[in-house]
Scaffold this motif. Structure first.
Motif, short mmCIF file in Angstrom:
data_model
loop_
_atom_site.label_atom_id
_atom_site.label_comp_id
_atom_site.label_asym_id
_atom_site.label_seq_id
_atom_site.Cartn_x
_atom_site.Cartn_y
_atom_site.Cartn_z
N GLN A 126 54.70 12.01 34.32
CA GLN A 126 53.66 11.10 34.81
C GLN A 126 53.37 11.43 36.26
O GLN A 126 54.28 11.54 37.08
CB GLN A 126 54.17 9.66 34.67
CG GLN A 126 53.10 8.62 34.98
CD GLN A 126 53.63 7.20 34.78
OE1 GLN A 126 54.58 6.98 34.04
NE2 GLN A 126 53.00 6.23 35.43
N ILE A 127 52.08 11.61 36.57
CA ILE A 127 51.66 11.96 37.93
C ILE A 127 51.42 10.70 38.76
O ILE A 127 51.74 10.64 39.93
CB ILE A 127 50.34 12.78 37.88
CG1 ILE A 127 50.54 14.07 37.07
CG2 ILE A 127 49.79 13.05 39.26
CD1 ILE A 127 51.31 15.14 37.76
N THR A 128 50.80 9.71 38.13
CA THR A 128 50.46 8.47 38.85
C THR A 128 51.62 7.48 38.78
O THR A 128 52.47 7.56 37.90
CB THR A 128 49.24 7.81 38.19
OG1 THR A 128 49.44 7.80 36.78
CG2 THR A 128 47.97 8.58 38.51
N GLU A 129 51.63 6.56 39.75
CA GLU A 129 52.57 5.44 39.70
C GLU A 129 51.79 4.19 39.31
O GLU A 129 50.70 3.95 39.82
CB GLU A 129 53.19 5.21 41.08
CG GLU A 129 54.34 6.14 41.37
CD GLU A 129 54.98 5.85 42.72
OE1 GLU A 129 54.53 4.92 43.43
OE2 GLU A 129 55.93 6.55 43.07
N ASP A 130 52.36 3.39 38.41
CA ASP A 130 51.70 2.14 38.02
C ASP A 130 51.72 1.14 39.17
O ASP A 130 52.75 0.98 39.82
CB ASP A 130 52.43 1.50 36.84
CG ASP A 130 52.37 2.36 35.58
OD1 ASP A 130 51.62 3.34 35.57
OD2 ASP A 130 53.10 2.01 34.63
#
Ligand code: CA
Length: 233
Positions: A126-130
């Protein structure tokens, strides 16, 4: 040139599809997961993708992370204004996740809990952080990633586009390699299908977008599901 697949589905439970997605030439991808009563969520996510498209097509390439973040900030203003003028849209908002490829450079900007993943050499990450309450708890070490997956407050976002005037927009750029595959998706996929299964589909399916939607539906399809897959040659 990237090979692109996209699909969205209302799922098996919800009446409306509040997700919106768009592919903007050249090689720019947007997913948005709207929220809000009545049909307000659809209005917010649709306004997000339209604002991004209308902005970007007037700007010279490359559409770097700062430009992508500018489009999210503009959509934030537009959605806030519309909500102020219409009582039925009060409180509506949307996630915004944008990835733009320019040769062997990738740029992204992001708000909310839709996600960008990268599959590189069979390594799926996963590249993005929630921007979610539960993800905050994981970052602080209060709960594990496994506990987060089925946490009752999983849907609570710490920020969304169109809700507050000041956003903290995540943005970055990184290099792209031949054979990379990118996935943009809403939580209707990731809450239903685990990472291992998603990675397998990305590596083997002829139409990975279609297969990912099928997997989410087979797992219950509790939410709207949207996916964009871009494979780099
Ligand atoms: Ca959702």
């Amino acid at each position: 040139m990237a090979k692109i697949f996209q699909a969205t589905h209302v799922g098996k439970v919800r009446k409306n599809n509040e997700d919106a997605l768009i592919v903007i030439e050249p090689e720019t991808f947007v997913v948005a997961d709207g929220m809000g009563g009545a049909s307000a969520g659809e209005v917010a996510s649709q306004m997000l993708v339209e604002t991004v498209r209308d902005f970007l097509i007037r700007v010279p390439l490359p559409w770097d992370e700062k430009i992508l973040a500018q489009t999210i900030a503009l959509a934030n203003e537009n959605i806030l204004n519309l909500a102020r003028q219409n009582e039925q849209y009060k409180g509506m908002g949307t996630t915004a996740t944008i990835l733009s490829l320019d040769g062997y450079r990738a740029y992204f900007a992001h708000v909310g809990d839709s996600r960008i993943y990268l599959l590189r050499n069979k390594n799926f990450q996963q590249i993005t952080e929630d921007h979610s309450y539960v993800e905050e708890l994981v970052r602080r070490g209060d709960i594990t990633a496994q506990e987060a997956r089925f946490h009752p407050m999983k849907n609570v976002l710490t920020q969304a586009v169109g809700v507050i005037p000041r956003l903290y927009i995540d943005m970055a750029n990184f290099s792209v390699e031949k054979g990379d595959a990118f996935l943009l998706c809403t939580d209707g996929l990731t809450n239903m299908v685990d990472d291992e299964t998603i990675a397998e589909i990305l590596m083997s399916a002829e139409d990975p977008a279609y297969e990912l939607i099928e997997a989410a539906l087979a797992a219950g399809g509790k939410d709207n599901i949207s996916v964009i897959v871009a494979g780099v040659d």
